[in-house]
Motif scaffolding. Sequence first.
Motif, PDB file in Angstrom:
ATOM      1  N   UNK A   1       0.845  -1.187   0.000  1.00 43.75           N
ATOM      2  CA  UNK A   1       0.000   0.000   0.000  1.00 43.75           C
ATOM      3  C   UNK A   1       0.881   1.237   0.000  1.00 43.75           C
ATOM      4  N   UNK A   2       0.547   2.158  -0.882  1.00 46.39           N
ATOM      5  CA  UNK A   2       1.419   3.320  -1.076  1.00 46.39           C
ATOM      6  C   UNK A   2       1.245   4.388  -0.003  1.00 46.39           C
ATOM      7  N   UNK A   3       0.182   4.312   0.794  1.00 45.17           N
ATOM      8  CA  UNK A   3      -0.084   5.352   1.786  1.00 45.17           C
ATOM      9  C   UNK A   3       1.049   5.425   2.805  1.00 45.17           C
ATOM     10  N   UNK A   4       1.584   6.617   2.991  1.00 43.73           N
ATOM     11  CA  UNK A   4       2.667   6.838   3.959  1.00 43.73           C
ATOM     12  C   UNK A   4       2.087   7.600   5.144  1.00 43.73           C
ATOM     13  N   UNK A   5       2.121   6.960   6.308  1.00 35.47           N
ATOM     14  CA  UNK A   5       1.480   7.552   7.482  1.00 35.47           C
ATOM     15  C   UNK A   5       2.055   8.913   7.829  1.00 35.47           C
ATOM     16  N   UNK A   6       3.365   9.067   7.666  1.00 31.49           N
ATOM     17  CA  UNK A   6       3.998  10.322   8.070  1.00 31.49           C
ATOM     18  C   UNK A   6       3.580  11.502   7.218  1.00 31.49           C
ATOM     19  N   UNK A   7       2.942  11.227   6.062  1.00 32.27           N
ATOM     20  CA  UNK A   7       2.493  12.332   5.222  1.00 32.27           C
ATOM     21  C   UNK A   7       1.267  13.013   5.810  1.00 32.27           C
ATOM     22  N   UNK A   8       0.565  12.327   6.708  1.00 33.09           N
ATOM     23  CA  UNK A   8      -0.643  12.892   7.320  1.00 33.09           C
ATOM     24  C   UNK A   8      -0.485  13.023   8.832  1.00 33.09           C
ATOM     25  N   UNK A   9       0.088  12.007   9.454  1.00 34.57           N
ATOM     26  CA  UNK A   9       0.147  11.961  10.912  1.00 34.57           C
ATOM     27  C   UNK A   9       1.517  12.412  11.425  1.00 34.57           C
ATOM     28  N   UNK A  10       1.528  12.968  12.622  1.00 34.11           N
ATOM     29  CA  UNK A  10       2.760  13.422  13.273  1.00 34.11           C
ATOM     30  C   UNK A  10       2.908  12.723  14.611  1.00 34.11           C
ATOM     31  N   UNK A  11       4.092  12.817  15.162  1.00 32.41           N
ATOM     32  CA  UNK A  11       4.299  12.290  16.516  1.00 32.41           C
ATOM     33  C   UNK A  11       3.801  13.304  17.532  1.00 32.41           C
TER      34      UNK A  11
END
Length: 1393
Positions: free
Chosen positions: A241-251
Amino acid sequence: MSRSIKPKEVQGNIDSSRSSSLAKPSTSKKNQVAHTTAAVLGVVADASEASDILAPLKAACRATKSILELMQAIESNQEEWVNLKGRLKEFMSAIEGQITLFETYPQRERLVEEAFSRPLIHYVEFLEKTHDAVAERIAKRSRSKFGFLKSFTKVKIDAGEIIRLNGSINDRHMQFMEALALFTASHVQIVKENVQVTKDTVEDTQVKVEITKVNVEATKAHVEKIVTGVDASAILQLPMVAFVASSVHRTCLQGTREAVLQTIRVWAHDDKSPEPIFWLCDIAGSGKSTVAMSAAQIWRTEGIFGGQFFFSLTSSEGSTTEKFWSTIARELAQRMPELKPHIARAVEQNPAIMRSPLQEQLQALIIDPLRHRQQRVILVIDAIDECKSGAQRKELLDTITVAAREAPNLKLFITSRPDPVIETALGPLSIKAELKDRLHGVNHPDNIDDIAAYVHQYLCDVLSLDKRQRLIIKASGLFIWASTACRMLTSEATFDTPEIIYERLISVDQTGDIDDVYDLVFQRADPKSHATMCSMLAILLAAFEPLTMGDLDDLFKHNGVHGNAKALVRNLGSVLLEDPATKLIQFRHPTFVEYLRRCCIPHNHRQILIDISNAHGQAASWCFKRFKSRSEGLKFNICQIESSFHLNREIPDLDARISKFISKGLRYASSHWLFHLAETGVDWRRRLEKELQDILQVSYALSWVEILSFIAGLPRAIAGLRAIAGHKELAEETRNRLKEIRQFLVAFSVPIQESAPHIYISALPFTPVRSIIHLEGLKKHKNTLSVTQGVEETYPGRPSMLRGHNNTVTVVSFSPDGSQIASGSCDNTLRLWDGQTGQPLGAHSEVMKIGSQPSHSPQMARELSLSLGSPLRGHEREVVAVAFSPDGSRVVSGSYDSTVRLWNADTGQQLGEPLQGHDSTVTVVAFSPDGSCIVSSSWDRTLRLWDSDTGHPLGEPLRGHRSAIRAVAFSPDGLTIVSGSSGITSGAWDYTIRQWDVKTGQPLGDPLQEDDTDDVRAIRFSSDGSEIVSASSKHKFRVWDAYTGQLLRKPLQGHEDSVYAVAISPDVSRIVSVFLDGVRLWDVESVLPPLRGHQNSVHAVNFSPDGSRIVSCSYDNTVRLWNATTGQPLGEPLQGHDSAVTAAVFSPDGSRILSGSWDNTIRIWDGETGRALGEPLRVDMAQINAVCFSPDGSRIVSASSQLYSGPSGHTIRLWDAETGQPQGEPLRGHQNSIKTVAFSPDGSQIVSGSSDCTIQLWDAYSGQPLGEPLRGHQGSINTVVFSPDGSRIVSGSDDKTIRFWDAETGLPLGDPLRGHKSGVVAVAFSPNGSRIVSGSPDGTVRLWDTETGQSLGEPFLGQTKGVWSVAFSPDGSRIASGSLDGTIRLWDAEIGV
């Protein structure tokens, strides 16, 4: 077999046949040719007979050297020729190096298996053919005054021919070296042993040892490189899956969520904990994903982080589980390299692993590899509630539970919103830790403190302390509220001051209501831009994957949306973002997506209205544009693959090629265009049909399939084709092409998915010879295989019988889209079948060898897993009830074992535990319209409701019936259930129908009473819920008012025998009943009863051009108009004729009606009012037998006969339709009464049929006969008509036959069509020319296939006397027939009722 993607073998360009002149050379160069030819003749035989690897190597070396010697005889300094010679020298040098290496091996270590030697021998054979071809050209040169080059290259093509020869040699040499590398890799151990042997004999052969050491080290390095490449290649086969979590979510912000993170840390580091699963559950917007990102970052630094999967509502692949375990496996291989070989081995052992159930994927890709690691591994699974399918969520959680139990070193961190499916799966687990409702609300002070820290950091320079404190309170512990508010206040893309925005935020009605904040986002925007903004957001919402800013701008521009993506993100930065790495525009949070979806509902109370249907149409239009782009659109061999020898997964730089040659926009269009087209409205589909027809042309379609092969998009494409196929507003030709492309993808799915070049090599040549793809594709790709025999004529149709059960089949059900069939049997199993082909679909896979292909594995035979359709097992007794969920993803079943079971319709896997509660046989099961609820009925006299996701019972059983319940249905709104009972149970009789409130389980009103001894076998609501239709065992069908319970009409009476089974169509318009002697179809609403009104035989019927009206004429001297939908008469009969009316037709524009009569007149009537127009057209002393308008409506042709007058009295006349004046002289030639006449579609010809048994063609302008009469019938010609394209004529005769004729030559086409038991008096073509309908005095109507001449189905029975006239409706869906019994009947053209 292995060929170039566009096969052009050398022998196709250079004649490979040997010339006899080579035996007698007369010059020195000829001598040289002969010598080199002789040297090569035995090469292939020697190579193929030897088992030593050196044999094919030396043969290839000799052959290459011989070709080079030949080429020296060509006196050419041409650059391409010089380059080719240089390339051959390089290849020969490389082969010599390999020979030197292998000559150091003992002979026993040089033995080569046939699987490895075959491609080596093929290369030698290729070189021999090349050698012979060049030799032949040199020989021809000696006989040609124009010289060799002109003979060889046809003058101007010289450079191109050499380049192609160069490419062919290069391609074959690459294959040769790859095969050699495979041999080397498989003999690594032998080489290592050889090192030891060499060391043992070092004293005797010191020099040889040193040489061997060098060679061995070089080989070892090469082998290690190969092995590493094999692992990488195998792992790259796994889709990700191409979705990269860091592109939307932050720490998390430093210093926040400390208590929660500490709890998670303790769980993660406790190796003795019996809880390998941690479940963080909280409401939307509470910050779960941020916590998950922080936890993953911690574990990454500790070296225990194995991978993550962040579900996302906005991603089609990120909202399903299809690529879940493969994505996790890819991450594991990347983060823990020691696991890479084990994951690679799993893929190599089962290349079709992605077609296996989730449980098998988990076992092979995760659990088994983890056995090779001792240290802890933690996986993060975020937002599992955003997996759209409840069934998939449950199945995934079941596999996660298995993983946690079977892999002792594995821990899983899961986040979700509260969800009943997840709660059911994880709630009872004893092996999980959980933290619920901890991240939001004011009950935990640190939630407020964390939000305060966040607000103060972001707004310290924006708002005063007291205002920040008020915002913190307003957020009410909800992180998404606070973060969105902060972004609004710090946005630079607004003219509003922070104070103004602050006041709006503070003024919202409820604290922590995120929808109120989203409302404010739009209140800030300029009202003049709302329409544009809504259009842009609708497209973002409709998109199945995030799009780049550039693609969005292109999409907006293409559809005339006056805005740009950059401005949209700038103005809505609080809810949208651009990923700087990928340039994708994404929603910041799923709560905003859900907000926009609520805004799609008309009359919503929000600030905006989103037209999602229009957006899908705009997206579909843009996809077509991307396909047709000259620079970045569809094209043949789009990734410039040089060879078909390698499977997709064996191309080392395939990902780079895809990225380079297939733009993101084109990838998006290829994956999703069908779904956009299916989701948009009818108007958009009609508007885009021309574009759709273009894309369905074979050249475009095959190029699209190439992309599907590269991006693993075949399953989605097949689903998309299925989704669009049901839209009847598309032209029949369009639907046929869509159907055929789907058949092509399904039939050749294995080669297509494995290798893009094999679309043209292994799929196209074997397509059925009458298929569009075969006919058009082979014209385009002439150099592919030519298959001379064994290819099917057409794709297999549905079999007449589906076989597989081992006992009586008790129940069958279609999926909502018709793509699958479920059946239940007394053999205790269910089976799933493909609704198109009838092929069994099953829960398990078996391995079938499908051919040989070289690969990085030493084994040459490629094994692929193909589903062979195993039954669904689980019930312990007979299965008597099945039903599909509304979305087709699940099947529910009921059995004599008293249980209800749920199944995954795609995999056949059982979902969860059996639903238990009934005390006897479960007789009926059904899903609610929204799929959330299941109802079951039983012989225990109860109904039960179940939650379809969790399997939990909903409330108490519904009690009221006094005997077994045999029929159940939901109302369209899902609020009511209707049930019917039958027979005697425990001494109690009950033949009633009851209604129930779904929410309360209470009965609604009094029971509806059937006859005292009449079982209720089937029941259904009308589409609007206002009526209930019931069918009983004693041949009675009733319609009830759903609100009052009153019987609305007299029961429909039919069978004299008992009815064994009945089913009601979804629109309740028809009932099918099964009785002792067969099956019957009934019309519930009596839409198709006889149209009564005429007092004598009906001689002709015809539809109006728009299909809304029917005109009929009769021997009762009248013409009548009817409503084609209701069957009701329109106005009074048209009266004026004084004798039988023999013909009546509409004008092409529907404004007029033309009638002819035995009273010697032709009359014209107003098509709307029925008023007579002008005076009658008269033919003295002649009966009018037939009349017809010309296609443009300007002329009329009539056929008439004068009794007892001889041949001269039988005439055809032409008339001016406006003035009523005759045109020219009558047309004479027939020797007896002229019974029928018709214009050709272009109006240039007239055809007539006569009692003299002949058919005559006439020039419609000159009146001259065209050729000789058409002879063949043995009786009177009663009816003739042209096909819609004018190429054929069909005729019906008293000799009981129908004949086809070539309209141009007059020759008969095929044999007569036989079937009627009496003369054929009426025929008509369907609008598309594929069928004809015929009527006869034998009382039947018959359908025929115009291509094969075969009768289609059984005759239509219903009229009590002879059928005298037939006509197709303009859309081809209905047939009208007129009968001697004075009635008109309407028939469904597909099923004959």
